[in-house]
Design a protein around this motif. Structure first.
Motif, PDB file in Angstrom:
ATOM      1  N   CYS A  41      -0.376  -6.667   4.569  1.00 36.80           N
ATOM      2  CA  CYS A  41      -0.225  -5.410   3.858  1.00 36.80           C
ATOM      3  C   CYS A  41       0.996  -4.646   4.368  1.00 36.80           C
ATOM      4  CB  CYS A  41      -1.484  -4.551   4.017  1.00 36.80           C
ATOM      5  SG  CYS A  41      -1.415  -2.988   3.121  1.00 36.80           S
ATOM      6  N   LEU A  42       1.946  -4.412   3.486  1.00 35.73           N
ATOM      7  CA  LEU A  42       3.111  -3.606   3.807  1.00 35.73           C
ATOM      8  C   LEU A  42       2.800  -2.168   3.407  1.00 35.73           C
ATOM      9  CD1 LEU A  42       5.992  -5.909   2.516  1.00 35.73           C
ATOM     10  CD2 LEU A  42       4.710  -6.010   4.660  1.00 35.73           C
ATOM     11  N   MET A  43       2.970  -1.247   4.346  1.00 43.32           N
ATOM     12  CA  MET A  43       2.608   0.151   4.124  1.00 43.32           C
ATOM     13  C   MET A  43       3.857   0.974   3.845  1.00 43.32           C
ATOM     14  SD  MET A  43      -0.334   0.481   7.061  1.00 43.32           S
ATOM     15  CE  MET A  43      -1.164   1.841   6.255  1.00 43.32           C
ATOM     16  N   CYS A  44       3.808   1.746   2.758  1.00 47.10           N
ATOM     17  CA  CYS A  44       4.959   2.533   2.323  1.00 47.10           C
ATOM     18  C   CYS A  44       4.686   4.014   2.562  1.00 47.10           C
ATOM     19  CB  CYS A  44       5.238   2.285   0.846  1.00 47.10           C
ATOM     20  SG  CYS A  44       5.475   0.538   0.427  1.00 47.10           S
ATOM     21  N   TYR A  45       5.537   4.633   3.352  1.00 51.69           N
ATOM     22  CA  TYR A  45       5.408   6.050   3.697  1.00 51.69           C
ATOM     23  C   TYR A  45       6.507   6.845   2.982  1.00 51.69           C
ATOM     24  CZ  TYR A  45       2.294   4.466   7.429  1.00 51.69           C
ATOM     25  OH  TYR A  45       1.271   3.899   8.149  1.00 51.69           O
TER      26      TYR A  45
ATOM     27  N   LEU B  94       9.032  -1.924  -7.719  1.00 46.38           N
ATOM     28  CA  LEU B  94       9.445  -0.709  -8.425  1.00 46.38           C
ATOM     29  C   LEU B  94       8.713  -0.545  -9.753  1.00 46.38           C
ATOM     30  CD1 LEU B  94      13.307  -0.596  -7.811  1.00 46.38           C
ATOM     31  CD2 LEU B  94      11.558   0.869  -6.797  1.00 46.38           C
ATOM     32  N   ILE B  95       8.202  -1.624 -10.294  1.00 47.86           N
ATOM     33  CA  ILE B  95       7.479  -1.537 -11.556  1.00 47.86           C
ATOM     34  C   ILE B  95       6.206  -0.712 -11.389  1.00 47.86           C
ATOM     35  CG2 ILE B  95       6.182  -3.673 -11.188  1.00 47.86           C
ATOM     36  CD1 ILE B  95       6.408  -4.204 -14.170  1.00 47.86           C
ATOM     37  N   TYR B  96       5.677  -0.637 -10.166  1.00 47.48           N
ATOM     38  CA  TYR B  96       4.470   0.137  -9.887  1.00 47.48           C
ATOM     39  C   TYR B  96       4.787   1.532  -9.365  1.00 47.48           C
ATOM     40  CZ  TYR B  96       2.649  -4.604  -9.986  1.00 47.48           C
ATOM     41  OH  TYR B  96       2.348  -5.887 -10.351  1.00 47.48           O
ATOM     42  N   ASN B  97       5.970   1.705  -8.819  1.00 51.36           N
ATOM     43  CA  ASN B  97       6.344   2.991  -8.236  1.00 51.36           C
ATOM     44  C   ASN B  97       7.841   3.190  -8.430  1.00 51.36           C
ATOM     45  OD1 ASN B  97       6.780   5.295  -6.778  1.00 51.36           O
ATOM     46  ND2 ASN B  97       5.948   4.518  -4.838  1.00 51.36           N
ATOM     47  N   ALA B  98       8.209   3.959  -9.440  1.00 48.38           N
ATOM     48  CA  ALA B  98       9.623   4.145  -9.760  1.00 48.38           C
ATOM     49  C   ALA B  98      10.388   4.838  -8.645  1.00 48.38           C
ATOM     50  CB  ALA B  98       9.760   4.945 -11.059  1.00 48.38           C
ATOM     51  N   ASN B  99       9.667   5.528  -7.755  1.00 49.18           N
ATOM     52  CA  ASN B  99      10.302   6.228  -6.634  1.00 49.18           C
ATOM     53  C   ASN B  99      10.238   5.412  -5.350  1.00 49.18           C
ATOM     54  OD1 ASN B  99      10.868   8.605  -8.186  1.00 49.18           O
ATOM     55  ND2 ASN B  99       8.701   9.153  -8.032  1.00 49.18           N
ATOM     56  N   GLY B 100      10.072   4.105  -5.489  1.00 46.21           N
ATOM     57  CA  GLY B 100       9.893   3.251  -4.319  1.00 46.21           C
ATOM     58  C   GLY B 100      11.035   3.283  -3.326  1.00 46.21           C
ATOM     59  N   LEU B 101      12.230   3.640  -3.779  1.00 41.61           N
ATOM     60  CA  LEU B 101      13.376   3.672  -2.871  1.00 41.61           C
ATOM     61  C   LEU B 101      13.299   4.835  -1.897  1.00 41.61           C
ATOM     62  CD1 LEU B 101      16.285   2.816  -5.355  1.00 41.61           C
ATOM     63  CD2 LEU B 101      15.046   1.268  -3.837  1.00 41.61           C
ATOM     64  N   SER B 102      12.390   5.763  -2.156  1.00 42.43           N
ATOM     65  CA  SER B 102      12.250   6.940  -1.294  1.00 42.43           C
ATOM     66  C   SER B 102      11.157   6.758  -0.242  1.00 42.43           C
ATOM     67  CB  SER B 102      11.944   8.184  -2.149  1.00 42.43           C
ATOM     68  OG  SER B 102      12.978   8.441  -3.073  1.00 42.43           O
TER      69      SER B 102
ATOM     70  N   LEU C 223       0.834  -1.199   0.000  1.00 42.49           N
ATOM     71  CA  LEU C 223       0.000   0.000   0.000  1.00 42.49           C
ATOM     72  C   LEU C 223       0.869   1.250   0.000  1.00 42.49           C
ATOM     73  CD1 LEU C 223      -2.663   1.603   0.377  1.00 42.49           C
ATOM     74  CD2 LEU C 223      -2.415   1.221   2.846  1.00 42.49           C
ATOM     75  N   ASN C 224       0.668   2.083  -0.998  1.00 39.93           N
ATOM     76  CA  ASN C 224       1.323   3.385  -1.062  1.00 39.93           C
ATOM     77  C   ASN C 224       0.440   4.370  -0.295  1.00 39.93           C
ATOM     78  OD1 ASN C 224       2.215   5.993  -1.787  1.00 39.93           O
ATOM     79  ND2 ASN C 224       2.965   5.269  -3.771  1.00 39.93           N
ATOM     80  N   VAL C 225       0.849   4.715   0.918  1.00 38.92           N
ATOM     81  CA  VAL C 225       0.026   5.555   1.784  1.00 38.92           C
ATOM     82  C   VAL C 225      -0.158   6.944   1.181  1.00 38.92           C
ATOM     83  CG1 VAL C 225      -0.131   6.604   4.077  1.00 38.92           C
ATOM     84  CG2 VAL C 225       0.744   4.272   3.833  1.00 38.92           C
ATOM     85  N   LEU C 226       0.859   7.439   0.485  1.00 42.11           N
ATOM     86  CA  LEU C 226       0.788   8.772  -0.099  1.00 42.11           C
ATOM     87  C   LEU C 226      -0.253   8.843  -1.205  1.00 42.11           C
ATOM     88  CD1 LEU C 226       1.939  11.666  -0.374  1.00 42.11           C
ATOM     89  CD2 LEU C 226       3.611  10.724  -1.999  1.00 42.11           C
ATOM     90  N   ALA C 227      -0.213   7.886  -2.123  1.00 44.40           N
ATOM     91  CA  ALA C 227      -1.115   7.904  -3.274  1.00 44.40           C
ATOM     92  C   ALA C 227      -2.424   7.176  -3.017  1.00 44.40           C
ATOM     93  CB  ALA C 227      -0.412   7.296  -4.489  1.00 44.40           C
ATOM     94  N   GLY C 228      -2.463   6.344  -1.981  1.00 44.23           N
ATOM     95  CA  GLY C 228      -3.670   5.588  -1.678  1.00 44.23           C
ATOM     96  C   GLY C 228      -3.916   4.426  -2.613  1.00 44.23           C
ATOM     97  N   THR C 229      -2.885   3.967  -3.305  1.00 47.06           N
ATOM     98  CA  THR C 229      -3.027   2.837  -4.220  1.00 47.06           C
ATOM     99  C   THR C 229      -2.336   1.609  -3.634  1.00 47.06           C
ATOM    100  OG1 THR C 229      -1.011   3.475  -5.410  1.00 47.06           O
ATOM    101  CG2 THR C 229      -3.110   4.332  -6.240  1.00 47.06           C
ATOM    102  N   GLN C 230      -2.748   0.436  -4.065  1.00 46.21           N
ATOM    103  CA  GLN C 230      -2.164  -0.798  -3.575  1.00 46.21           C
ATOM    104  C   GLN C 230      -2.126  -1.847  -4.668  1.00 46.21           C
ATOM    105  OE1 GLN C 230      -4.595  -2.870  -0.605  1.00 46.21           O
ATOM    106  NE2 GLN C 230      -6.272  -1.457  -1.042  1.00 46.21           N
ATOM    107  N   VAL C 231      -1.194  -2.749  -4.538  1.00 43.10           N
ATOM    108  CA  VAL C 231      -1.079  -3.859  -5.477  1.00 43.10           C
ATOM    109  C   VAL C 231      -0.833  -5.135  -4.680  1.00 43.10           C
ATOM    110  CG1 VAL C 231      -0.188  -2.489  -7.395  1.00 43.10           C
ATOM    111  CG2 VAL C 231       1.407  -3.485  -5.756  1.00 43.10           C
ATOM    112  N   VAL C 232      -1.166  -6.249  -5.269  1.00 43.89           N
ATOM    113  CA  VAL C 232      -0.869  -7.552  -4.689  1.00 43.89           C
ATOM    114  C   VAL C 232       0.053  -8.285  -5.648  1.00 43.89           C
ATOM    115  CG1 VAL C 232      -1.788  -9.768  -3.913  1.00 43.89           C
ATOM    116  CG2 VAL C 232      -3.059  -7.667  -3.448  1.00 43.89           C
ATOM    117  N   ILE C 233       1.232  -8.648  -5.187  1.00 40.45           N
ATOM    118  CA  ILE C 233       2.193  -9.351  -6.029  1.00 40.45           C
ATOM    119  C   ILE C 233       2.602 -10.646  -5.337  1.00 40.45           C
ATOM    120  CG2 ILE C 233       3.064  -7.200  -7.026  1.00 40.45           C
ATOM    121  CD1 ILE C 233       5.537  -7.482  -5.240  1.00 40.45           C
TER     122      ILE C 233
END
Length: 238
Positions: free
Chosen positions: A230-234, A181-189, A155-165
């Motif tokens: 669910c892993l939450m990304c801030y 990273l295929i869903y969020n190119a800025n995932g390292l941040s 779950l991308n907390v900032l954008a409110g989107t989520q994926v299941v992989i």
């Protein structure tokens, strides 16, 4: 509205390196693959197979044995698991006693394969194979097949989107982040958390206290996907 989808990325980096000994220190390299990652390599010039828990790239073998009948069984099983060809206790190809000659010969249920001497009749001209057979040659080995592909919700907390992989049980969190990273190119941040607690990026889901409970759900008559961790990304706004 959040979007949820399940996807096996074909163009992601197909392996990862995790180095850790029993104490958690960097010491060894292990590469793990999902069955789906092996399955996409199913052509004559891109041929992977798995057997006995390992993943092997047999493309060079297919080129060397091109247009010979011995390569046909391997091409037929490109992208698949061929563990049934092998003796699991000896980690070698299976053998059988020939019903006519009584000679112990390799068991090839789908026809002759490379590096197997075709003759089953004892003869003075018989010579043993003068090289390491392909199924024991480490140069073809890419890594290991995961023992447990498991779903993971991100779950991308900032954008409110989520994926299941799907991820490997052996994947550390940083590798899961790499897959996403295929869903969020800025995932390292992003900082990764679970139930409000920071995750250790060098540990797996299970080692971070997130077990795979699908068998428990099934035992209770619930669908396997009743609950997906669910892993939450801030986002790190620095």
């Amino acid at each position: 509205m959040s979007t949820v989808k399940e996807f096996f990325p074909p163009d992601e980096k197909e392996s990862y390196t995790i180095a850790r000994d029993a104490s958690g220190d960097v010491s060894r390299t292990v590469e793990y693959f999902l069955p789906e990652e092996v399955a996409v390599h199913n052509a004559r010039f891109d041929c992977w197979v798995s057997y006995l828990g390992g993943v092997y790239d047999l493309t060079d073998l297919c080129v060397t044995w091109a247009d010979r009948k011995e390569i046909k069984p391997i091409l037929a099983y490109a992208g698949k698991d061929i563990s049934h060809w092998f003796d699991h206790e000896k980690n070698d190809i299976r053998y059988r006693v020939h019903p006519v000659t009584g000679v112990l010969v390799p068991y090839c249920p789908h026809g002759p394969i490379p590096d197997v001497i075709p003759s089953v009749v004892p003869t003075a001209s018989w010579r043993p194979l003068n090289k390491c057979p392909w199924w024991l040659d480490e140069k073809y080995k890419k890594g290991r097949l995961t023992k447990n592909p498991r779903p993971c919700r991100i779950l991308n907390v900032l954008a409110g989107t989520q994926v299941v992989i799907m991820v490997c049980e052996e994947d550390p969190i940083w590798r899961i982040r790499e897959r996403a990273l295929i869903y969020n190119a800025n995932g390292l941040s992003y900082t990764w958390k679970f139930e409000g607690k920071d995750l250790s990026m060098n540990l797996t889901l299970t080692e971070n206290g997130i077990p795979d409970e699908r068998n428990r759900f099934a035992a209770c008559g619930l669908p396997e996907d009743y609950y997906i961790p669910c892993l939450m990304c801030y986002y790190d706004d620095k």
